[in-house]
Motif scaffolding. Structure first.
Motif, PDB file in Angstrom:
ATOM      1  N   ILE A 125       1.507   5.463  -0.113  1.00  0.00           N
ATOM      2  CA  ILE A 125       0.946   6.800   0.117  1.00  0.00           C
ATOM      3  C   ILE A 125       1.979   7.826  -0.333  1.00  0.00           C
ATOM      4  O   ILE A 125       3.130   7.783   0.103  1.00  0.00           O
ATOM      5  N   LYS A 135      -3.044   1.071  -3.970  1.00  0.00           N
ATOM      6  CA  LYS A 135      -3.232  -0.093  -3.117  1.00  0.00           C
ATOM      7  C   LYS A 135      -2.513  -1.317  -3.657  1.00  0.00           C
ATOM      8  O   LYS A 135      -2.018  -1.306  -4.785  1.00  0.00           O
ATOM      9  N   SER A 136      -2.494  -2.372  -2.847  1.00  0.00           N
ATOM     10  CA  SER A 136      -1.713  -3.551  -3.219  1.00  0.00           C
ATOM     11  C   SER A 136      -2.291  -4.260  -4.447  1.00  0.00           C
ATOM     12  O   SER A 136      -1.588  -5.003  -5.115  1.00  0.00           O
ATOM     13  N   LEU A 179       0.876  -1.170   0.000  1.00  0.00           N
ATOM     14  CA  LEU A 179       0.000   0.000   0.000  1.00  0.00           C
ATOM     15  C   LEU A 179       0.915   1.222   0.000  1.00  0.00           C
ATOM     16  O   LEU A 179       1.807   1.324   0.850  1.00  0.00           O
ATOM     17  N   SER A 212       5.354   6.890   1.861  1.00  0.00           N
ATOM     18  CA  SER A 212       5.471   5.714   2.719  1.00  0.00           C
ATOM     19  C   SER A 212       4.746   4.546   2.082  1.00  0.00           C
ATOM     20  O   SER A 212       3.849   4.720   1.248  1.00  0.00           O
ATOM     21  N   PHE A 258       3.509   0.224   2.827  1.00  0.00           N
ATOM     22  CA  PHE A 258       3.247  -0.761   3.881  1.00  0.00           C
ATOM     23  C   PHE A 258       2.772  -2.074   3.292  1.00  0.00           C
ATOM     24  O   PHE A 258       1.979  -2.081   2.355  1.00  0.00           O
ATOM     25  N   LYS A 259       3.263  -3.147   3.872  1.00  0.00           N
ATOM     26  CA  LYS A 259       2.742  -4.476   3.524  1.00  0.00           C
ATOM     27  C   LYS A 259       1.727  -4.801   4.618  1.00  0.00           C
ATOM     28  O   LYS A 259       2.105  -5.061   5.766  1.00  0.00           O
ATOM     29  N   LEU A 260       0.456  -4.741   4.310  1.00  0.00           N
ATOM     30  CA  LEU A 260      -0.572  -4.935   5.329  1.00  0.00           C
ATOM     31  C   LEU A 260      -1.310  -6.251   5.134  1.00  0.00           C
ATOM     32  O   LEU A 260      -1.496  -6.715   4.011  1.00  0.00           O
TER      33      LEU A 260
END
Lengths: 250, 250
Positions: free
Chosen positions: B25, B52-53, B23, B110, B112-114
């Motif tokens: 931003i 998004k992923s 993800l 930034s 993130f792997k969520l």
């Protein structure tokens, strides 16, 4: 994800950013509850919370372009810590509803004071332009009456709008949302000839668009085609007035 | 905002995060162009880009809960630098469309792997429940036929659904999306009495809800009211099947 931030510290930052009307991004492990006109629950997962400067609020999962929960601007937002969880509540009174976000972990917090005064300009599709003309045929000229849209042409093609003008003459309308080219005019003439073969009369031919290429202008007289300047923007305004459309419905 | 990040470095991070399906931003000063079925432009401003992923993409201004531009999952995303600007293009082929974001400045990046596998559960409103019953009256019982919804009661109130059962008896239906209380039953009895005064026959009275309070259960026999257990969730499923609704339309 794993590295966790201090929840008390984040709660303090959140309160400060809310007061300053900043755009806030919080990423973490949380649950979501919504109770209002409907209700919903979303179990624990890693995702993103966005609070905007107008206090609208969005919950986004890692996939999908739609938010899973959201509240419109001017929500009353409260921040508190209960049993070690960071709780953010967004309330509205009319309709009475409450969105509750419970963070078990916060991985990322950032906030921004952004300045964005740019104008958003949206231009309609040819389909939208056709709908607007069918809704307000006087866009073409006073007395124009549409008879058929998407009339099939043999052996191939479709007339955007087929109608009659105020003097009762059959009229073929072709819609373009961009600069008209010579090729567009050739195609319209091809439709005109098909109608003539089929019905025995040569129809008027009008090409509707916001603009026309210089080289195409010369072709107009040559082929007896008329150009009517109508912008996609104008059409969009007519549709919006008629339907009260929101942007997200496009 | 002012502190600007190095655009070459950000382009590298972006490519890496896209490959890793994180993800993403990005906050900065940028313009947006969209060209496809319709077209739009958004001038320079400070705002947020989310990728998004699943490679869906959203542009959010500092206010408003709707994105100003977006593309659904599986967009083909390209990153490049042209004349000192960081350019992100999201393309789809069917329909052919392209969203172009041109960054002049990047203030924040930034990724993130969520992990978010939670189930989202949505429960319907009373209005939704009514619509579902009107659509599938056999939810009440076989042979039930609705005649009127929102029937006015004199001097005050509305019957949710007024209909006839399979034996031709008039039936008054009250819908609750939560636990039925004694007060709900008193209100329904008040409606029943109004109908009796107006039409000269006492109708059947059915209260529809997912559950009922113990104290209210005792009142059912006392007042001759029937309880029919129907969950808001069941109603939502019926509506979704009928209309192919997206969540954002609620």
């Amino acid at each position: 994800m794993s590295d966790s931030l201090d929840i008390i510290e984040i709660a303090g930052k959140l309160k400060e950013s809310l007061l300053k009307r900043e755009l806030i991004i919080v990423i973490g492990l949380f649950e979501v509850y919504y109770e209002g006109r409907a209700s919903s629950t979303l179990g624990l997962g890693e995702r993103m919370l966005i609070i905007k400067s107008d206090h609208s609020i969005l919950v986004h999962r890692p996939t999908g372009y739609e938010p899973v929960n959201w509240q419109p601007p001017n929500s009353k937002i409260d921040v508190k810590i209960v049993e070690g969880k960071l709780i953010i509540e967004a309330r509205r009174t009319r309709p009475a509803e409450i969105l509750t976000v419970k963070f078990l972990e916060v991985y990322h917090y950032s906030s921004f004071k952004l300045r964005d005064e740019a104008e958003f300009q949206m231009y309609a599709t040819e389909e939208d332009m056709k709908k607007a003309i069918l809704l307000s045929p006087s866009l073409i000229e006073e007395g124009f009456k549409p008879i058929e849209d998407e009339r099939k042409i043999h052996p191939s093609g479709f007339i955007d709008i087929f109608g009659v003008d105020s003097s009762g003459r059959l009229t073929v309308i072709e819609i373009k949302r961009k600069n008209v080219t010579s090729e567009d005019i050739r195609q319209l003439v091809h439709y005109v000839e098909s109608v003539e073969r089929e019905l025995g009369v040569r129809p008027r031919a009008i090409i509707v668009a916001p603009s026309i290429q210089k080289s195409a202008t010369r072709k107009l007289t040559l082929y007896g085609v008329e150009f009517k300047c109508i912008s996609p923007k104008k059409c969009l305004e007519i549709l919006k007035k008629a339907k009260g459309l929101g942007l997200f419905t496009f």
